[in-house]
Design an enzyme around this catalytic site. Structure first.
Site: not given
Length: 228
Positions: A123, A51
């Site tokens: 991610e 992220d």
């Protein structure tokens, strides 16, 4: 090497040196919980790192690509690029769902198609690439599958429709496009169009066709209104 994962490496266009890292990126917590006795780890920590990697690379790209864009617009654009919907598009482009390691219950419940699971796995894969090959390798994948695709969407955006929808929020608004000039030989003519809102010019654009010039005029009007 697992031939199954070799296919995914080809789709991502990255070859892992550490295959265990790659496998972990594809491991959902439900699978890890069922196989805890094997020392199996989920992708949740990688998701956390991915992220941040995605956010940093995207912010860096936007900062350099749009030197005149204010902070608020940069923030909104970044949020749109890294949102779940955007990451799910990447997952689908990779066919990521078929490679995920899920617990029996999650798998039976349709977890491979669950948007949140797919987005989190993207991610995690980005983090795994970052740890395995460095920020340059991660940046290359983010550029190809997220930033370049969004640029293509922007190029294909229908600015005239967007402008029409914007002005229709208030009744009695009238948009009019006017051809204000053309130049060049017949085979390479350049048209200039101005768009007026209630008789007042709000944007001007050029294009190789009148339609393209109208789109560019609408784009300029949207930029003037802070909506592009």
């Amino acid at each position: 090497m697992n031939g199954h994962l070799k296919e995914l490496e080809e789709r991502i266009d990255y070859q892992f040196k550490n295959q265990n890292l790659f496998s972990q990126a594809l491991t959902h917590s439900s699978y890890a919980n069922e196989n805890r006795f094997k020392g199996c780890q989920s992708n949740e920590r990688l998701e956390f790192l991915g992220d941040s990697v995605l956010g940093m690379v995207t912010a860096d790209y936007l900062f350099r690509a749009h030197p005149d864009l204010p902070e608020g617009d940069l923030t909104r654009t970044r949020a749109a690029l890294v949102c779940e919907e955007s990451l799910v598009e990447v997952a689908r482009a990779w066919g990521l769902g078929e490679y995920l390691r899920l617990g029996k219950g999650e798998n039976a419940g349709g977890g491979r198609r669950r948007p949140s699971i797919q987005a989190d796995a993207v991610e995690a894969v980005l983090a795994a690439v970052y740890l395995d090959g460095g920020i340059g390798s991660a940046r290359k994948i983010i550029q190809k599958y997220i930033l370049d695709r969004e640029s293509e969407k922007a190029r294909n955006r229908d600015y005239k429709t967007a402008l029409q929808e914007l002005v229709q929020r208030e009744s009695g608004q009238v948009l009019q496009y006017r051809l204000t000039g053309s130049s060049g030989p017949d085979h390479a003519k350049l048209f200039t169009v101005e768009v007026d809102l209630n008789g007042t010019p709000v944007g001007s654009g050029q294009g190789r066709s009148k339609k393209e010039a109208e789109q560019m005029a609408a784009k300029k009007a949207l930029e003037m209104m802070g909506e592009a």
